[in-house]
Design a protein around this motif. Structure first.
Motif, PDB file in Angstrom:
ATOM      1  N   CYS A  57      -4.483   9.004   5.397  1.00  0.00           N
ATOM      2  CA  CYS A  57      -4.337   9.759   4.154  1.00  0.00           C
ATOM      3  C   CYS A  57      -5.495  10.735   4.030  1.00  0.00           C
ATOM      4  N   SER A  58      -5.229  11.920   3.450  1.00  0.00           N
ATOM      5  CA  SER A  58      -6.269  12.911   3.230  1.00  0.00           C
ATOM      6  C   SER A  58      -6.102  13.531   1.857  1.00  0.00           C
ATOM      7  N   LYS A  59      -7.209  14.222   1.404  1.00  0.00           N
ATOM      8  CA  LYS A  59      -7.183  14.856   0.094  1.00  0.00           C
ATOM      9  C   LYS A  59      -8.128  16.034   0.106  1.00  0.00           C
ATOM     10  N   ASN A  99      -2.970   2.413  -4.092  1.00  0.00           N
ATOM     11  CA  ASN A  99      -2.984   3.783  -3.571  1.00  0.00           C
ATOM     12  C   ASN A  99      -4.124   3.912  -2.568  1.00  0.00           C
ATOM     13  N   ARG A 100      -3.770   4.178  -1.318  1.00  0.00           N
ATOM     14  CA  ARG A 100      -4.777   4.294  -0.264  1.00  0.00           C
ATOM     15  C   ARG A 100      -5.245   5.735  -0.063  1.00  0.00           C
ATOM     16  N   GLU A 101      -4.751   6.649  -0.895  1.00  0.00           N
ATOM     17  CA  GLU A 101      -5.253   8.023  -0.814  1.00  0.00           C
ATOM     18  C   GLU A 101      -6.741   8.008  -1.137  1.00  0.00           C
ATOM     19  N   CYS A 107       0.294   5.943  -0.222  1.00  0.00           N
ATOM     20  CA  CYS A 107      -0.694   7.010  -0.071  1.00  0.00           C
ATOM     21  C   CYS A 107      -0.678   8.001  -1.225  1.00  0.00           C
ATOM     22  N   ARG A 108       0.267   7.848  -2.145  1.00  0.00           N
ATOM     23  CA  ARG A 108       0.352   8.793  -3.258  1.00  0.00           C
ATOM     24  C   ARG A 108       0.571   8.036  -4.560  1.00  0.00           C
ATOM     25  N   SER A 110       4.384   7.764  -5.778  1.00  0.00           N
ATOM     26  CA  SER A 110       5.418   7.153  -4.942  1.00  0.00           C
ATOM     27  C   SER A 110       6.313   6.249  -5.788  1.00  0.00           C
ATOM     28  N   PRO A 144       0.819  -1.214   0.000  1.00  0.00           N
ATOM     29  CA  PRO A 144       0.000   0.000   0.000  1.00  0.00           C
ATOM     30  C   PRO A 144       0.855   1.267   0.000  1.00  0.00           C
ATOM     31  N   TYR A 184      -6.431   5.191   7.051  1.00  0.00           N
ATOM     32  CA  TYR A 184      -5.031   4.929   6.738  1.00  0.00           C
ATOM     33  C   TYR A 184      -4.161   6.159   7.015  1.00  0.00           C
ATOM     34  N   ASN A 186      -9.158   9.321   5.678  1.00  0.00           N
ATOM     35  CA  ASN A 186      -9.518   7.933   5.950  1.00  0.00           C
ATOM     36  C   ASN A 186      -8.701   7.384   7.092  1.00  0.00           C
TER      37      ASN A 186
END
Length: 778
Positions: free
Chosen positions: A531-533, A471-473, A411-412, A415, A409, A529, A527
């Motif tokens: 991660c944020s957006k 991607n967990r984003e 987040c971006r 990566s 996994p 994980y 979320n």
């Protein structure tokens, strides 16, 4: 209708006849078994052969390669098969084709005085004579039978579309055919192949009537299957069909009966014949198979290795099969279909139009060490006498395959990660193959996805590593449909996300926000994980256009009105499909326009009605004789309120629909009709005035340049007239359609003697015929 044939023996025709014989060898044969065996093909057993007809009406034939569409076979004819001389009655099928209105000598016209056939009489619709019949029982091996043939006749082309509709039939009886069924039909129809169903489409000169061809059924006559053989040197008949195939659906292994028959129709002369191809009466297997890929095509042995090697099986319909059929699939052996390798369906169904079906054969990659397993795929159909049709041998071998899944996994999306395939095998040959196309042990990637590397380290086979980069984003986007506000408008902003929590800049945690003011709107999603957006949307304000189409109105059919929706910078959408600011309207209806400026729209509409229109129809053009009159007949309609004809001078009343016209010269009359609503239309009619013929009763074709031709005044007005000249014995000396070249007093190129001759002139146009006499002087 009786037909008479007159004979002479030109030497040239004898030479042509011998030339034709060099191309087609015909041998008389009436032994029914030999005739049947000549056309017998694969997959058919025959018995109880019988022949009925004149002993000169059946034969075997062989053509020089390429000279005739069928190289060899048998011929059945209503006349003589083999030529024995040059006279009518002595000619067979072996050429040349010279029968015409000017050559009434060399033609196949043998009168055997034989009886007809009731089945053929039904097909033709007329009495038949001189029937020639070959019939036998047969047992088909497949589910269909077919036979190739050509039909030809001396009736072509002079007796096309007449009652002399010579006919033949291939009549089958047996299971499924309780009454005789003719399979010699025009392709795609149930219309029998006859003189009148297949020809050049032109009725014969000897009494042909087109409806006797067209009445046989839709599409008749079928000119695409006809070959004009006039002047041909191979066969005698002036016309014949292309090679046709008669087919029938049958039940394998059952006994059927077929009657191959041909006969004259209505009389005993001008014969016809059917040429049947050698070896074409056949019934074959429904399908064939072919293997490719990891397979030995010659032995139909498929070699599958788990994870390494695969193959393909192709099943192809046999060309001569008819209709749908089903192939049964069964397996025997140690490899299990559906578990150890991909299975075929238990039944493979071919529709009437299916040609090829293809199936992959792939070994299943598993963790078991089973060695090499063997299975036979048997393909069979119940529509053949021998149940087993084909078989495929399948060998399935294990692979030394190690598989591993590596979830990674991130987040971006951007990566950067280094992925590595399995370590090399010591002492062996190693290679790596990634699904990205790379061929190295390690690769660097910068976006999520599934990455698979295959490490080949021996013949038996490979290590497979799968890397699942996820991607967990959270997904987050603001959906608004549009990003601007029109006057008095509002927009719903929706946060589309899979995040666990969301928050707008005003503190709201609802997915939807109602916006009525311009500005910048921002939302955050997060979320578990960690991660944020964020996503942001800018909402702006826009003006709307101004629109006015005016009041409802009405139009005559020929009038137009311009509907103006123009506003600077706007676009337009009319309910008519138009997109211009100005719409020109020519008929009544409801018209609506939507005017849009920078996405903001307004709409307006107008209703336009149609005024009642008159009907202007001045009638058909007419032809009259000089110094006579005719009635004009305009169409009367309830919407017509007034009539006005011009020029009015030669009319008895120019304001009624049906005045009497008395023109002295050819005149075009214009009619203007008005309606109660004030609309008007016009039409025109021409009255052509024909001046009387000026027919001289004497001329002197002596070559002095004076009165050498019989010139008829004003005859140019009658371009389709018929002019006949006869001597006192009633023999025709001259004829002309039209009269572009006046008569010079000759007949067949020879000057006639001075005498009194008699004429008949038919002007056409319904005018009376004119007759009289001419004095030919020298």
């Amino acid at each position: 209708m009786a037909r008479r044939l007159f004979y002479t023996i030109p030497l040239l025709l004898l030479v042509l006849c011998q030339s034709a014989k060099a191309q087609l060898t015909v041998t008389n044969e009436t032994d029914p078994l030999k005739l049947a065996q000549k056309i017998l093909g694969a997959g058919v057993t025959i018995m109880n052969a019988q022949f009925k007809g004149n002993n000169v009406s059946a034969a075997t034939f062989k053509a020089v390669t390429g000279s005739f569409p069928i190289d060899s076979g048998i011929v059945l004819t209503s006349g003589r098969a083999k030529t024995i001389g040059a006279l009518s009655g002595q000619m067979g099928v072996d050429g040349p084709a010279n029968y015409s209105s000017t050559n009434d000598v060399m033609h196949a016209s043998f009168n055997g005085g034989g009886a007809g056939d009731p089945d053929l009489s039904i097909l033709s619709g007329r009495a038949t004579n001189d029937a020639c019949i070959l019939e036998f029982d047969f047992i088909p091996q497949g589910d269909s039978i077919n036979v190739r043939y050509i039909f030809g006749s001396e009736e072509y082309p002079r007796y096309t579309c007449t009652d002399f509709n010579d006919v033949f039939g291939f009549l089958i009886t047996g299971p499924g055919f309780t009454t005789p069924k003719n399979i010699a039909v025009v392709p795609g129809t149930n219309i029998p192949v006859t003189i009148n169903s297949i020809n050049d489409g032109v009725p014969g000169a000897n009494g042909g009537v087109l409806t006797k061809c067209t009445d046989l059924g839709p599409g008749s006559p079928f000119t695409q299957y006809y070959i004009n053989n006039n002047g041909g040197l191979i066969i005698t008949y002036n016309g014949h069909t292309v090679v046709l195939t008669a087919k029938a659906k049958v039940t394998p292994c059952q006994v059927y009966h077929i009657k191959l028959a041909i006969a004259d129709t209505q009389d005993w002369i001008l014969d016809s014949g059917v040429f049947i191809e050698a070896g074409s009466f056949s019934s074959i297997a429904d399908f064939s198979t072919e293997v490719s890929g990891s397979a030995d095509a010659s032995t139909k042995t498929v070699m599958l290795v788990e994870g390494c090697r695969s193959a393909e099986l192709k099943i192809t319909r046999a060309p001569a099969t008819v209709g749908p059929f089903t192939i049964n699939v069964s397996y025997t052996g140690s490899a299990t279909a559906g578990i150890d390798f991909s299975a075929l369906p238990a039944t493979v169904v071919f529709s009437a139009t299916d040609e090829v079906k293809t199936f992959p054969l792939v070994a299943t990659l598993d963790a078991f060490n089973e060695g090499t397993e063997r299975t036979v795929i048997s393909l069979s159909t119940t529509q053949t006498c021998s149940n087993l049709v084909d078989s495929i041998v399948v060998l399935v071998s294990d692979s030394s395959v190690n598989t591993a899944l590596h979830p990674l996994p991130v987040c971006r999306n951007d990566s950067v990660i280094v992925l590595s395939g399995a370590e090399p095998e010591a002492g062996g040959t190693n290679s790596w193959s990634w699904n990205t196309g790379a061929a190295t042990q390690t690769i660097s990637i910068n976006h999520p996805g599934n990455y698979i590397v295959t490490h080949v380290f021996s013949q038996r086979c490979l290590d497979i590593d799968s890397f699942e980069i996820v991607n967990r984003e959270p997904l987050l986007s603001i959906e608004s449909g549009r990003t601007y506000l029109c006057p008095g408008d509002e927009i719903i902003l929706h946060a589309n996300t899979n995040a666990d929590t969301i928050q707008w800049q005003n503190g709201s945690t609802s997915p939807d926000q109602i916006v009525s003011n311009a500005g910048i709107y921002r939302v955050r999603g997060a979320n578990t994980y960690g991660c944020s957006k964020y996503d942001t949307v800018v909402i702006t304000s826009r003006p709307a256009p101004v629109l006015e189409l005016g009041p409802d109105t009405a139009l005559c059919a020929y009038e137009t009105i311009d509907l103006d929706a123009f506003f600077p910078g706007a676009t337009y959408s009319w309910n008519t499909g138009a997109s211009t600011p100005l719409l020109q309207v020519t008929r009544g209806g409801f018209y609506r326009v939507i005017s849009t400026l920078d996405g903001c729209s307004v709409r307006d509409s107008i209703t336009i009605t149609d005024k009642k229109m008159p009907v202007a129809d001045a009638g058909k053009d007419q032809v009259i004789e000089y110094d006579s009159h005719v009635q004009l007949n305009a169409k009367v309609d309830p919407n017509n309120a007034g009539y006005a004809w011009s020029p009015a001078a030669s009319l008895n009343n120019a304001t009624i629909p049906n005045p009497i016209a008395s023109p002295l010269i050819t005149t075009e009359y214009t009619l203007i009709v008005s309606s109660a609503d004030g609309c008007s239309l016009e039409d025109r009619v021409v009255i052509e005035v024909m001046f009387p013929l000026a027919i001289p009763n004497a001329f002197s074709p002596n070559g002095d340049g004076v009165n050498d031709r019989w010139n008829i005044g004003n005859i140019h007005q009658f371009p389709q007239c018929d002019v006949y000249i006869y001597n006192r014995y009633g023999q025709q000396m001259f004829y002309s359609r039209g009269y572009k070249t006046p008569w010079d007093g000759s007949h067949n190129g020879k000057a006639l003697s001075p005498a009194t001759y008699y004429y008949v002139i038919d002007p056409g146009f319904g005018f009376r015929k004119q007759t009289g006499w001419i004095l030919l002087l020298k």
